[in-house]
Design a protein around this motif. Structure first.
Motif, PDB file in Angstrom:
ATOM      1  N   GLU A   1      -2.838   9.977   2.455  1.00 33.40           N
ATOM      2  CA  GLU A   1      -3.706   9.570   1.348  1.00 33.40           C
ATOM      3  C   GLU A   1      -3.251   8.233   0.781  1.00 33.40           C
ATOM      4  O   GLU A   1      -2.060   7.932   0.757  1.00 33.40           O
ATOM      5  CB  GLU A   1      -3.649  10.600   0.221  1.00 33.40           C
ATOM      6  CG  GLU A   1      -4.052  11.992   0.623  1.00 33.40           C
ATOM      7  CD  GLU A   1      -3.804  13.047  -0.431  1.00 33.40           C
ATOM      8  OE1 GLU A   1      -4.378  14.136  -0.288  1.00 33.40           O
ATOM      9  OE2 GLU A   1      -3.031  12.796  -1.388  1.00 33.40           O
ATOM     10  N   THR A   2      -4.213   7.459   0.322  1.00 34.83           N
ATOM     11  CA  THR A   2      -3.944   6.237  -0.423  1.00 34.83           C
ATOM     12  C   THR A   2      -5.095   6.008  -1.395  1.00 34.83           C
ATOM     13  O   THR A   2      -6.120   6.690  -1.318  1.00 34.83           O
ATOM     14  CB  THR A   2      -3.739   5.025   0.519  1.00 34.83           C
ATOM     15  OG1 THR A   2      -3.187   3.948  -0.233  1.00 34.83           O
ATOM     16  CG2 THR A   2      -5.033   4.599   1.184  1.00 34.83           C
ATOM     17  N   GLN A   3      -4.905   5.052  -2.281  1.00 36.01           N
ATOM     18  CA  GLN A   3      -5.942   4.717  -3.256  1.00 36.01           C
ATOM     19  C   GLN A   3      -6.574   3.382  -2.877  1.00 36.01           C
ATOM     20  O   GLN A   3      -5.866   2.441  -2.535  1.00 36.01           O
ATOM     21  CB  GLN A   3      -5.335   4.578  -4.663  1.00 36.01           C
ATOM     22  CG  GLN A   3      -4.634   5.821  -5.164  1.00 36.01           C
ATOM     23  CD  GLN A   3      -5.599   6.917  -5.569  1.00 36.01           C
ATOM     24  OE1 GLN A   3      -6.681   6.646  -6.064  1.00 36.01           O
ATOM     25  NE2 GLN A   3      -5.205   8.155  -5.361  1.00 36.01           N
ATOM     26  N   SER A   4      -7.903   3.298  -2.955  1.00 30.17           N
ATOM     27  CA  SER A   4      -8.594   2.024  -2.723  1.00 30.17           C
ATOM     28  C   SER A   4      -8.362   1.119  -3.929  1.00 30.17           C
ATOM     29  O   SER A   4      -7.783   1.534  -4.930  1.00 30.17           O
ATOM     30  CB  SER A   4     -10.085   2.270  -2.493  1.00 30.17           C
ATOM     31  OG  SER A   4     -10.674   2.783  -3.660  1.00 30.17           O
TER      32      SER A   4
ATOM     33  N   MET B   1       0.851  -1.180   0.000  1.00 31.31           N
ATOM     34  CA  MET B   1       0.000   0.000   0.000  1.00 31.31           C
ATOM     35  C   MET B   1       0.899   1.246   0.000  1.00 31.31           C
ATOM     36  O   MET B   1       1.783   1.370   0.825  1.00 31.31           O
ATOM     37  CB  MET B   1      -0.891  -0.026   1.241  1.00 31.31           C
ATOM     38  CG  MET B   1      -1.729   1.217   1.404  1.00 31.31           C
ATOM     39  SD  MET B   1      -2.767   1.227   2.889  1.00 31.31           S
ATOM     40  CE  MET B   1      -3.735  -0.236   2.662  1.00 31.31           C
ATOM     41  N   GLU B   2       0.646   2.114  -0.941  1.00 24.93           N
ATOM     42  CA  GLU B   2       1.427   3.347  -1.031  1.00 24.93           C
ATOM     43  C   GLU B   2       0.663   4.471  -0.323  1.00 24.93           C
ATOM     44  O   GLU B   2      -0.499   4.724  -0.614  1.00 24.93           O
ATOM     45  CB  GLU B   2       1.652   3.712  -2.496  1.00 24.93           C
ATOM     46  CG  GLU B   2       2.524   4.927  -2.668  1.00 24.93           C
ATOM     47  CD  GLU B   2       2.762   5.265  -4.136  1.00 24.93           C
ATOM     48  OE1 GLU B   2       2.845   6.463  -4.436  1.00 24.93           O
ATOM     49  OE2 GLU B   2       2.827   4.339  -4.952  1.00 24.93           O
ATOM     50  N   ILE B   3       1.354   5.120   0.607  1.00 23.87           N
ATOM     51  CA  ILE B   3       0.749   6.218   1.362  1.00 23.87           C
ATOM     52  C   ILE B   3       1.499   7.498   1.051  1.00 23.87           C
ATOM     53  O   ILE B   3       2.729   7.534   1.086  1.00 23.87           O
ATOM     54  CB  ILE B   3       0.781   5.935   2.872  1.00 23.87           C
ATOM     55  CG1 ILE B   3      -0.093   4.737   3.184  1.00 23.87           C
ATOM     56  CG2 ILE B   3       0.320   7.154   3.658  1.00 23.87           C
ATOM     57  CD1 ILE B   3      -0.130   4.370   4.633  1.00 23.87           C
ATOM     58  N   LYS B   4       0.741   8.539   0.767  1.00 22.60           N
ATOM     59  CA  LYS B   4       1.324   9.859   0.531  1.00 22.60           C
ATOM     60  C   LYS B   4       0.979  10.748   1.723  1.00 22.60           C
ATOM     61  O   LYS B   4      -0.177  10.805   2.140  1.00 22.60           O
ATOM     62  CB  LYS B   4       0.750  10.450  -0.752  1.00 22.60           C
ATOM     63  CG  LYS B   4       1.262  11.843  -1.040  1.00 22.60           C
ATOM     64  CD  LYS B   4       0.613  12.438  -2.269  1.00 22.60           C
ATOM     65  CE  LYS B   4       1.065  13.867  -2.443  1.00 22.60           C
ATOM     66  NZ  LYS B   4       0.233  14.610  -3.367  1.00 22.60           N
TER      67      LYS B   4
ATOM     68  N   PHE C   1      -4.642   0.494   6.219  1.00 21.76           N
ATOM     69  CA  PHE C   1      -4.232   1.888   6.025  1.00 21.76           C
ATOM     70  C   PHE C   1      -3.848   2.513   7.368  1.00 21.76           C
ATOM     71  O   PHE C   1      -2.799   3.149   7.505  1.00 21.76           O
ATOM     72  CB  PHE C   1      -5.371   2.654   5.347  1.00 21.76           C
ATOM     73  CG  PHE C   1      -5.076   4.095   5.026  1.00 21.76           C
ATOM     74  CD1 PHE C   1      -3.815   4.520   4.633  1.00 21.76           C
ATOM     75  CD2 PHE C   1      -6.087   5.047   5.084  1.00 21.76           C
ATOM     76  CE1 PHE C   1      -3.564   5.862   4.324  1.00 21.76           C
ATOM     77  CE2 PHE C   1      -5.853   6.374   4.775  1.00 21.76           C
ATOM     78  CZ  PHE C   1      -4.584   6.783   4.389  1.00 21.76           C
TER      79      PHE C   1
ATOM     80  N   SER D   1      -8.494   9.092   2.679  1.00 21.26           N
ATOM     81  CA  SER D   1      -7.556   9.933   3.414  1.00 21.26           C
ATOM     82  C   SER D   1      -7.901   9.996   4.891  1.00 21.26           C
ATOM     83  O   SER D   1      -9.040   9.775   5.289  1.00 21.26           O
ATOM     84  CB  SER D   1      -7.513  11.348   2.819  1.00 21.26           C
ATOM     85  OG  SER D   1      -8.758  11.982   2.982  1.00 21.26           O
TER      86      SER D   1
ATOM     87  N   GLU E   1      -0.531   1.301   8.650  1.00 21.64           N
ATOM     88  CA  GLU E   1       0.580   1.989   7.977  1.00 21.64           C
ATOM     89  C   GLU E   1       0.804   3.376   8.581  1.00 21.64           C
ATOM     90  O   GLU E   1       1.944   3.813   8.752  1.00 21.64           O
ATOM     91  CB  GLU E   1       0.311   2.105   6.474  1.00 21.64           C
ATOM     92  CG  GLU E   1       0.308   0.781   5.739  1.00 21.64           C
ATOM     93  CD  GLU E   1       1.684   0.158   5.637  1.00 21.64           C
ATOM     94  OE1 GLU E   1       2.688   0.890   5.577  1.00 21.64           O
ATOM     95  OE2 GLU E   1       1.753  -1.083   5.625  1.00 21.64           O
TER      96      GLU E   1
END
Length: 95
Positions: free
Chosen positions: A13-16, A1-4, A53, A23, A56
């Motif tokens: 923020e991340t994408q589902s 999972m990529e977290i910004k 999420f 977010s 993380e």
């Protein structure tokens, strides 16, 4: 999972799986991060994705040596379901 970490909007923020933005808004005070709001797409019901999420985000808090103050019910519920993270709560905060 990529977290910004969007510092301008003060949110993680991340994408589902279907590409929608999820977010968690935050604010800082001293060495504490207040997790103030969870923003989910309409009809989002993947609790496991949200839990992953939040895990993380807890890892980021540990890395930055921050205490976590959950002010949103979904985040407080996360702490209740995952007692291993209670060490991140500041003294005097009970969930």
């Amino acid at each position: 999972m990529e977290i910004k970490d969007n510092t301008f909007s003060r949110q993680f923020e991340t994408q589902s799986e279907d590409g929608k933005l999820i977010s968690v808004e935050y604010s800082f005070q001293e060495r504490k991060i207040f997790l103030t709001k969870v923003n989910l797409p309409e009809a989002f019901d993947n609790e496991q994705f949200l839990t992953d999420f939040l895990k993380e985000i807890m890892a980021i808090a540990v890395e930055r040596k921050l205490k976590v103050v959950p002010t949103h019910p979904k985040i407080a519920s996360f702490f209740r379901k995952n007692p291993v993270y209670k060490e991140l709560l500041p003294p005097g905060i009970r969930i």
